[in-house]
Design a protein around this motif. Structure first.
Motif, PDB file in Angstrom:
ATOM      1  N   SER A 238     -29.251  41.881 -35.101  1.00 33.66           N
ATOM      2  CA  SER A 238     -29.173  41.909 -33.644  1.00 33.66           C
ATOM      3  C   SER A 238     -30.510  41.615 -32.970  1.00 33.66           C
ATOM      4  O   SER A 238     -30.558  41.400 -31.773  1.00 33.66           O
ATOM      5  CB  SER A 238     -28.649  43.271 -33.173  1.00 33.66           C
ATOM      6  N   ALA A 285     -18.078  34.222 -47.046  1.00 34.32           N
ATOM      7  CA  ALA A 285     -18.597  32.979 -46.463  1.00 34.32           C
ATOM      8  C   ALA A 285     -18.099  31.777 -47.264  1.00 34.32           C
ATOM      9  O   ALA A 285     -17.858  30.712 -46.716  1.00 34.32           O
ATOM     10  CB  ALA A 285     -20.118  33.015 -46.427  1.00 34.32           C
ATOM     11  N   ARG A 287     -15.306  31.635 -48.650  1.00 33.58           N
ATOM     12  CA  ARG A 287     -13.843  31.729 -48.594  1.00 33.58           C
ATOM     13  C   ARG A 287     -13.237  31.964 -49.988  1.00 33.58           C
ATOM     14  O   ARG A 287     -12.206  31.400 -50.345  1.00 33.58           O
ATOM     15  CB  ARG A 287     -13.229  30.464 -47.983  1.00 33.58           C
ATOM     16  N   ASP A 303     -16.653  41.264 -42.136  1.00 30.71           N
ATOM     17  CA  ASP A 303     -16.395  40.042 -41.358  1.00 30.71           C
ATOM     18  C   ASP A 303     -17.439  39.865 -40.256  1.00 30.71           C
ATOM     19  O   ASP A 303     -17.928  38.770 -40.023  1.00 30.71           O
ATOM     20  CB  ASP A 303     -14.987  40.093 -40.747  1.00 30.71           C
ATOM     21  N   ARG A 304     -17.780  40.986 -39.587  1.00 31.00           N
ATOM     22  CA  ARG A 304     -18.799  40.886 -38.520  1.00 31.00           C
ATOM     23  C   ARG A 304     -20.147  40.454 -39.102  1.00 31.00           C
ATOM     24  O   ARG A 304     -20.809  39.566 -38.578  1.00 31.00           O
ATOM     25  CB  ARG A 304     -18.951  42.242 -37.813  1.00 31.00           C
ATOM     26  N   THR A 306     -20.712  38.816 -41.776  1.00 24.16           N
ATOM     27  CA  THR A 306     -20.664  37.466 -42.352  1.00 24.16           C
ATOM     28  C   THR A 306     -21.113  36.422 -41.329  1.00 24.16           C
ATOM     29  O   THR A 306     -21.723  35.414 -41.675  1.00 24.16           O
ATOM     30  CB  THR A 306     -19.240  37.160 -42.865  1.00 24.16           C
ATOM     31  N   GLN A 307     -20.843  36.702 -40.036  1.00 26.99           N
ATOM     32  CA  GLN A 307     -21.259  35.732 -39.014  1.00 26.99           C
ATOM     33  C   GLN A 307     -22.776  35.510 -39.044  1.00 26.99           C
ATOM     34  O   GLN A 307     -23.254  34.416 -38.784  1.00 26.99           O
ATOM     35  CB  GLN A 307     -20.818  36.217 -37.633  1.00 26.99           C
ATOM     36  N   THR A 308     -23.535  36.549 -39.337  1.00 26.61           N
ATOM     37  CA  THR A 308     -24.994  36.421 -39.387  1.00 26.61           C
ATOM     38  C   THR A 308     -25.507  36.036 -40.767  1.00 26.61           C
ATOM     39  O   THR A 308     -26.417  35.230 -40.901  1.00 26.61           O
ATOM     40  CB  THR A 308     -25.661  37.770 -39.017  1.00 26.61           C
ATOM     41  N   TYR A 309     -24.918  36.655 -41.784  1.00 31.71           N
ATOM     42  CA  TYR A 309     -25.540  36.563 -43.116  1.00 31.71           C
ATOM     43  C   TYR A 309     -24.878  35.531 -44.029  1.00 31.71           C
ATOM     44  O   TYR A 309     -25.015  35.608 -45.240  1.00 31.71           O
ATOM     45  CB  TYR A 309     -25.537  37.932 -43.787  1.00 31.71           C
ATOM     46  N   GLN A 310     -24.156  34.561 -43.455  1.00 35.72           N
ATOM     47  CA  GLN A 310     -23.632  33.542 -44.360  1.00 35.72           C
ATOM     48  C   GLN A 310     -24.738  32.528 -44.651  1.00 35.72           C
ATOM     49  O   GLN A 310     -25.709  32.413 -43.912  1.00 35.72           O
ATOM     50  CB  GLN A 310     -22.413  32.871 -43.743  1.00 35.72           C
TER      51      GLN A 310
END
Ligand SMILES: [Zn+2]
Length: 345
Positions: A238, A285, A287, A303-304, A306-310
């Motif tokens: 964040s 990430a 899939r 899931d939340r 994953t948006q940052t740490y993929q």
């Protein structure tokens, strides 16, 4: 425990059961593999399968298994229970004493006893646990027996460090390699012992393939470790402000303030939980099949994150966590490690 109730290691268990059924079990074996995965337990299962008074598999395995072993113990007869309690006269267990090593006298004693026919059982089983603790003279004393074993005896050398055994010993014993257990297998074992699914999953994810470590752990600690790990990852995601990130290091240091060693092991638990979350994030990430997740019970949080740490950031974070665990093993202070890590995430 009967073969059918052993967690994981299906190929090894099936091989042992088949060898007993065909009477082709080698007289000496090395069980090699990481600590805490169940090597000694399988050695005990083998001793039971060889000496059970009622070797008829019951129809109800503890954990459903697709393959039934060819031969199995009942787990409940007098022989099975005495073997489990370590008091069967024909199942001898040798392990390191207070000095941390297994001495030549200990080996001579079991070698002498192994020369006689079994007292009660069909086969005498000698289990040498932590066999790498055999002093070289003790290994040499064992050599002749391993070479020409008494016909009714089976020797099982259990070790996490097979390379510490003399080459002459290694070359005489076929080696079965035990692998770390999967988080699924560990979770299954914990649920079978009465833990809730959530607690079992959290412990299994952080146990690094060792059921021994999972059983030693308090489930509450692991659930909390995973929550903290998720929180620290979310906070690092964040903000790029170093001061706010350093705030997150405090979460990593939760429950510390004791001795250096216990603090390091506490923070290591947090970091293992974090590594396990990052591994799941990489799977999501990519899939990959969700069935491979170690922490499926916290899927929304994964899931939340994953948006940052993929991609690259996830790989960098995972590497940093790994380096942090190594730093703790090398006695770097917990605060130094935590502050460094939150800036790297
Ligand atoms: Zn039995």
């Amino acid at each position: 425990m009967p073969f059918r109730d052993v967690i994981g290691h299906r190929p090894i268990v099936a091989l042992l059961a088949r060898s007993i059924a065909r009477d082709s079990l080698p007289p000496s074996l090395i069980f090699a593999g990481p600590a805490g995965v169940g090597k000694r337990l399988v050695a005990t299962s083998l001793a039971q399968a060889l000496n059970c008074l009622n070797p008829d598999p019951s129809p109800q395995p503890l954990v459903p298994s697709p393959q039934r072993p060819d031969v199995d113990s009942c787990g409940t007869c007098a022989a099975c229970t005495r073997i489990a309690r370590g008091v069967h006269p024909d199942v001898l267990v040798l392990e390191p004493g207070d000095t941390g090593s297994i001495k030549i006298e200990q080996v001579r004693e079991v070698v002498d006893r192994a020369a006689y026919r079994p007292f009660e059982g069909r086969r005498r089983v000698v289990v040498i646990d932590e066999a790498d603790a055999l002093v070289p003279a003790a290994q040499n004393a064992l050599l002749k027996t391993l070479e020409e074993p008494p016909s009714m005896s089976v020797f099982v050398l259990v070790t996490a460090r097979p390379d510490a055994l003399l080459p002459t010993v290694r070359s005489r014993c076929p080696r079965l390699n035990f692998r770390p257990l999967s988080p699924d297998e560990i979770a299954l074992a914990l649920v079978a012992r009465g833990q809730t699914e959530t607690a079992a999953r959290a412990v299994a994810a952080a146990a690094d393939g060792s059921l021994g470590r999972a059983l030693d752990a308090s489930a509450d600690d692991f659930v909390q470790a995973r929550e903290l790990a998720g929180l620290v990852l979310a906070r690092a995601a964040s903000t790029t402000d170093p001061r706010r990130r350093i705030e997150g290091a405090k979460d990593l240091l939760a429950n510390t303030g004791g001795s250096g060693a216990s603090d390091r092991s506490q923070v290591t638990v947090h970091l293992r939980a974090m590594a396990s979350l990052l591994r799941d994030i990489a799977l999501l990430a990519a899939r990959a099949d969700a069935g491979r997740l170690a922490n499926p019970d916290v899927r929304p949080a994964l899931d939340r994150l994953t948006q940052t740490y993929q991609g690259d950031r996830g790989i960098r974070a995972f590497t940093a966590v790994d380096q942090a665990i190594v730093a703790l093993e090398r006695n770097v202070g917990v605060k130094t490690v935590a502050d460094w890590l939150v800036l790297e995430l």
